[in-house]
Design an enzyme around this catalytic site. Sequence first.
Site, PDB file in Angstrom:
ATOM      1  N   GLY A   1       0.795  -1.220   0.000  1.00  0.00           N
ATOM      2  CA  GLY A   1       0.000   0.000   0.000  1.00  0.00           C
ATOM      3  C   GLY A   1       0.825   1.267   0.000  1.00  0.00           C
ATOM      4  N   ARG A   2       2.115   1.156   0.317  1.00  0.00           N
ATOM      5  CA  ARG A   2       2.976   2.341   0.298  1.00  0.00           C
ATOM      6  C   ARG A   2       4.397   1.965  -0.095  1.00  0.00           C
ATOM      7  NH1 ARG A   2       4.793   4.004   6.344  1.00  0.00           N
ATOM      8  NH2 ARG A   2       4.771   1.962   7.320  1.00  0.00           N
TER       9      ARG A   2
ATOM     10  N   ARG B   1      14.431  -0.350   0.918  1.00  0.00           N
ATOM     11  CA  ARG B   1      14.577  -1.612   1.642  1.00  0.00           C
ATOM     12  C   ARG B   1      15.095  -2.696   0.708  1.00  0.00           C
ATOM     13  NH1 ARG B   1       9.515  -3.518   5.086  1.00  0.00           N
ATOM     14  NH2 ARG B   1       8.548  -3.923   3.073  1.00  0.00           N
TER      15      ARG B   1
ATOM     16  N   GLY C   1      -0.118   6.326   1.136  1.00  0.00           N
ATOM     17  CA  GLY C   1       1.044   5.621   0.600  1.00  0.00           C
ATOM     18  C   GLY C   1       2.377   6.256   0.946  1.00  0.00           C
TER      19      GLY C   1
ATOM     20  N   ASP D   1       1.116 -11.090   7.040  1.00  0.00           N
ATOM     21  CA  ASP D   1       1.656 -10.294   5.935  1.00  0.00           C
ATOM     22  C   ASP D   1       3.030  -9.731   6.274  1.00  0.00           C
ATOM     23  OD1 ASP D   1      -0.278  -8.778   7.665  1.00  0.00           O
ATOM     24  OD2 ASP D   1       0.670  -7.073   6.700  1.00  0.00           O
TER      25      ASP D   1
ATOM     26  N   ASP E   1       9.579  -5.470   8.330  1.00  0.00           N
ATOM     27  CA  ASP E   1       8.640  -4.467   8.849  1.00  0.00           C
ATOM     28  C   ASP E   1       9.009  -4.028  10.264  1.00  0.00           C
ATOM     29  OD1 ASP E   1       6.527  -2.830   9.688  1.00  0.00           O
ATOM     30  OD2 ASP E   1       5.147  -3.804   8.317  1.00  0.00           O
TER      31      ASP E   1
END
Length: 470
Positions: A86-87, A170, A120, A242, A252
Site C-alpha cells: 500500500g505504500r 529496503r 502511501g 503479511d 517491517d
Amino acid sequence: MKTTFPFDNSFAQLGTGFFSYQMPEPSPTPELIAYNESLGSELGIDAGDDRAAIFGGALIPDGAEPLAQLYAGHQFGNYNPQLGDGRAVLLGEVVDINGNRRDIQLKGSGRTPYSRSGDGKAWLGPVLREYVVSEAMHALAIPTTRALAAVRTGEDIYREAILPGAIVTRVAASHIRVGTFQVFAARQQIDKLQELCDYTLARHYQHANGPEGLLQAAMDAQAKLIPAWMGVGFIHGVMNTDNCQIAGETIDYGPCAFMDAFASDRVFSSIDRMARYSYANQPDIAIWNMAQLATSLVPLMPDAEAAVERFTTMLHKMKDHLRAEWLAVFAEKLGISQPYIEDGTLIADLLDLMERCGSDFTNTFAALNHGSAIDEVTDRVAYNAWHHRWSNRIKDENDPKALMARRNPVIIPRNHRIEQMITAAVEGDFAPFHRLNAALQTPFEDCEGFDDLKRPPSTEEIVPATFCGT
C-alpha cells in the site's frame, strides 16, 4: 556519473495476477539523508550523483520494472482478504556479488492500487527507525531486511501533525510473505498458488521439494529467527502473516522495540491491545503463522485429508525446534557451547530473577561477559546463589567468555535514543541519526565514546509505546 543497477527481475515475470505495475510518486525536492555504501557495493550498484532522485522516486533507473505486490494476511488474528504493497514499490531485483538474489524496494513512495484509504507515504520518523534498526539487526547477525538509502522528500505528511516526508529503500531476499500464499488460496486460484510455490522454492529453497518441503523450510527458518530475536530482547510488535517473510528475514520495523528492563510479557506496540505479540508470545505466534501457511498449501497436495494430518504433525514438532533453538541461543549467552536440557532451568532462573528485580536485559548479559552481573540485580543473595550454580556449570567450558562476547551485545538501538534521534531529525539535525547508526555497527565491541548510548532510560526518558507510522 549516474547510478546504475544490475537489474535481473524475476518476480515481474510471474504476471499481473501477482502484482500491479506501479510507478513511485516522485519526491518534489529529494534530499539524500543516508546511503549505505557497503550494501550498495555488495549489490553491485555503481553509485552516482543522482542517488537522491532515484531513491526519492523521482528518477527510475534503467532496467527497473516498478510494481506493487499483492498479498493478504491475518492482522492481529483477523483475516484481511486483500492487503498488498500500500505504500511501497519494488523497483526490481539484482543478483549480488555473492550470487544472492535481492529485492530493492522504495517504502513510502506513494499510493498504489492496494493503498485503500492511505496516502502511501511515510514520514521521517518511521523511515529513520527502519534504517537504524534493520542495520543494527544485521550487525547483530540476525536475518533481516536491509536499508540501502533514506531520502527526505521535501513534502509534508499529514498524520497527528504535519510531518516531513521521507522514503526508505529496503533490500530483502524477497518480499514473499505468508500472506502472498494466503491470497491465492483464499481465492481458490490454484494455478497461481502452484506457480508461486514453484517460484518460491526455486528462489529460496532449492534443496526442498513441493509444498511440504516449502512448509518445512519456512518453519525451520522461523524456528531460528524468533529465538535470535529473543536473545537480544527484541519485540517485533506486528507479527501478522503479511509481515512473516517466507525467506526467514525480519521484515517491517513499525512498532518494534528492544526491551530495557526485562519483562516476559512486555508489549510496546500501541495497537497490540490484547498483548498478542508480547515478547514471550513470539514463538507461539510463529507456529500460528506457519499454520496459516500450511492451510494455504493444502490445496496443492493430492490428498487434502492426509495433508492436514501430515502438516499438523509437522507444526507440533515446530514447538520443540523453537525450544531447542532458544536453548542454544541463551546457553551461548551464558558461555555454554553444548547445552543440556537441564540448562533451561539455569537460564529460566536468571530470567525470573531479572524480571523480579527489573534488571536491564542487555546490560545484565553484557556484565556476565566480565564475570558477574551483580551490579545489575538488586537481590544480591539470590543472584550470588545463581552465580555459584552458573560458575560450576561453565568451569569445564573451553572459552566461555569468548562465546559470550559473540552473543551478548553491549549496545542496542534503545527506544529512547531512537525517539531522541527522530526528534532531532525533524528539527533538521541528523547528527544523532548518523552517530547512532555508526555506534550500532559494532554492537559486540565496547567502543569509546558511546557510553551514553548503553545507558538504560531514566524514568523521564522511558518510551512506553511504539507506533506504526501509517
